[in-house]
Scaffold this motif. Structure first.
Motif, PDB file in Angstrom:
ATOM      1  N   LEU A  40       0.860  -1.191   0.000  1.00 25.23           N
ATOM      2  CA  LEU A  40       0.000   0.000   0.000  1.00 25.23           C
ATOM      3  C   LEU A  40       0.893   1.237   0.000  1.00 25.23           C
ATOM      4  N   VAL A  41       0.631   2.141  -0.920  1.00 22.37           N
ATOM      5  CA  VAL A  41       1.434   3.345  -1.021  1.00 22.37           C
ATOM      6  C   VAL A  41       0.526   4.524  -1.344  1.00 22.37           C
ATOM      7  N   GLN A  42       0.906   5.692  -0.884  1.00 20.98           N
ATOM      8  CA  GLN A  42       0.110   6.891  -1.162  1.00 20.98           C
ATOM      9  C   GLN A  42       0.370   7.392  -2.578  1.00 20.98           C
ATOM     10  N   PRO A  43      -0.578   8.107  -3.149  1.00 20.87           N
ATOM     11  CA  PRO A  43      -0.339   8.716  -4.470  1.00 20.87           C
ATOM     12  C   PRO A  43       0.932   9.545  -4.453  1.00 20.87           C
ATOM     13  N   GLY A  44       1.713   9.404  -5.521  1.00 22.56           N
ATOM     14  CA  GLY A  44       2.993  10.094  -5.587  1.00 22.56           C
ATOM     15  C   GLY A  44       4.155   9.303  -5.044  1.00 22.56           C
ATOM     16  N   GLY A  45       3.865   8.193  -4.394  1.00 22.31           N
ATOM     17  CA  GLY A  45       4.904   7.369  -3.801  1.00 22.31           C
ATOM     18  C   GLY A  45       5.571   6.436  -4.808  1.00 22.31           C
ATOM     19  N   SER A  46       6.484   5.616  -4.282  1.00 21.10           N
ATOM     20  CA  SER A  46       7.268   4.706  -5.122  1.00 21.10           C
ATOM     21  C   SER A  46       7.270   3.301  -4.544  1.00 21.10           C
ATOM     22  N   LEU A  47       7.423   2.342  -5.421  1.00 19.20           N
ATOM     23  CA  LEU A  47       7.621   0.944  -5.037  1.00 19.20           C
ATOM     24  C   LEU A  47       8.579   0.314  -6.037  1.00 19.20           C
ATOM     25  N   ARG A  48       9.275  -0.721  -5.581  1.00 21.98           N
ATOM     26  CA  ARG A  48      10.129  -1.503  -6.478  1.00 21.98           C
ATOM     27  C   ARG A  48       9.690  -2.948  -6.405  1.00 21.98           C
ATOM     28  N   LEU A  49       9.231  -3.468  -7.518  1.00 23.61           N
ATOM     29  CA  LEU A  49       8.810  -4.849  -7.593  1.00 23.61           C
ATOM     30  C   LEU A  49       9.969  -5.726  -8.068  1.00 23.61           C
ATOM     31  N   SER A  50       9.976  -6.963  -7.587  1.00 21.27           N
ATOM     32  CA  SER A  50      10.975  -7.939  -8.011  1.00 21.27           C
ATOM     33  C   SER A  50      10.285  -9.182  -8.536  1.00 21.27           C
ATOM     34  N   CYS A  51      10.910  -9.805  -9.501  1.00 25.81           N
ATOM     35  CA  CYS A  51      10.404 -11.052 -10.077  1.00 25.81           C
ATOM     36  C   CYS A  51      11.555 -12.046 -10.099  1.00 25.81           C
ATOM     37  N   ALA A  52      11.459 -13.056  -9.254  1.00 27.58           N
ATOM     38  CA  ALA A  52      12.510 -14.064  -9.166  1.00 27.58           C
ATOM     39  C   ALA A  52      12.122 -15.273 -10.014  1.00 27.58           C
ATOM     40  N   ALA A  53      13.025 -15.678 -10.896  1.00 23.73           N
ATOM     41  CA  ALA A  53      12.776 -16.832 -11.765  1.00 23.73           C
ATOM     42  C   ALA A  53      13.313 -18.103 -11.117  1.00 23.73           C
ATOM     43  N   SER A  54      12.648 -19.227 -11.417  1.00 23.46           N
ATOM     44  CA  SER A  54      13.063 -20.509 -10.846  1.00 23.46           C
ATOM     45  C   SER A  54      14.279 -21.078 -11.552  1.00 23.46           C
ATOM     46  N   GLY A  55      14.633 -20.497 -12.690  1.00 23.05           N
ATOM     47  CA  GLY A  55      15.795 -20.946 -13.444  1.00 23.05           C
ATOM     48  C   GLY A  55      16.453 -19.758 -14.128  1.00 23.05           C
ATOM     49  N   SER A  56      17.388 -20.061 -14.982  1.00 20.33           N
ATOM     50  CA  SER A  56      18.122 -18.999 -15.655  1.00 20.33           C
ATOM     51  C   SER A  56      17.245 -18.237 -16.644  1.00 20.33           C
ATOM     52  N   ILE A  57      17.398 -16.920 -16.629  1.00 18.75           N
ATOM     53  CA  ILE A  57      16.689 -16.092 -17.613  1.00 18.75           C
ATOM     54  C   ILE A  57      17.654 -15.549 -18.663  1.00 18.75           C
ATOM     55  N   ALA A  58      18.906 -15.958 -18.572  1.00 17.22           N
ATOM     56  CA  ALA A  58      19.918 -15.398 -19.470  1.00 17.22           C
ATOM     57  C   ALA A  58      19.592 -15.649 -20.938  1.00 17.22           C
ATOM     58  N   SER A  59      18.964 -16.795 -21.209  1.00 17.41           N
ATOM     59  CA  SER A  59      18.669 -17.125 -22.607  1.00 17.41           C
ATOM     60  C   SER A  59      17.270 -16.664 -23.035  1.00 17.41           C
ATOM     61  N   ILE A  60      16.557 -16.052 -22.115  1.00 17.89           N
ATOM     62  CA  ILE A  60      15.207 -15.564 -22.450  1.00 17.89           C
ATOM     63  C   ILE A  60      15.336 -14.183 -23.078  1.00 17.89           C
ATOM     64  N   TYR A  61      14.896 -14.052 -24.329  1.00 14.47           N
ATOM     65  CA  TYR A  61      15.100 -12.811 -25.069  1.00 14.47           C
ATOM     66  C   TYR A  61      14.423 -11.621 -24.386  1.00 14.47           C
TER      67      TYR A  61
END
Length: 117
Positions: free
Chosen positions: A11-32
């Motif tokens: 929950l954040v107020q208008p004007g605020g900031s958030l940083r989302l993260s997405c962790a992969a179960s395997g390598s993403i190096a080969s994902i274009y």
């Protein structure tokens, strides 16, 4: 196949900031390309931002200049920095490999972002 776990919402107020993260179960190096999507209540899921392996990015018009997508292949993680948040940004946010019309991997649980005063 690779699966994704999203985190960082809240929950954040208008004007605020958030940083989302997405962790992969395997390598993403080969994902274009990797992408963030969101689904607001009563609306269809929409693509918010996309990043390629070479760092090329594109964004939905509604978030241009406010959101920044990035990826760290060494950590198998994709990020979404969200600044100047608006109530219209309230949604569940997901990451996935972008296809022509939807994501190519199974959808994760997503992370809820609520922008409210």
């Amino acid at each position: 196949q690779v699966e994704f776990v999203e985190s960082g919402g809240g929950l954040v107020q208008p004007g605020g900031s958030l940083r989302l993260s997405c962790a992969a179960s395997g390598s993403i190096a080969s994902i274009y390309a990797m992408a963030w999507y969101r689904q607001a209540p009563g609306k269809q899921r929409e693509l918010v931002a996309r990043v390629t392996n070479s760092g090329l990015t594109n964004y939905a018009d509604s978030v241009k200049g406010r959101f920044t997508i990035s990826r760290d292949n060494a950590k198998n993680t994709v990020y979404l920095q969200m600044n100047s948040l608006e109530s219209e940004d309230t949604a569940i946010y997901y990451c996935n490999r972008p296809g022509s019309t939807t994501g190519l991997s199974p959808w994760g649980q997503g992370t809820q972002v609520t922008v409210s005063s």
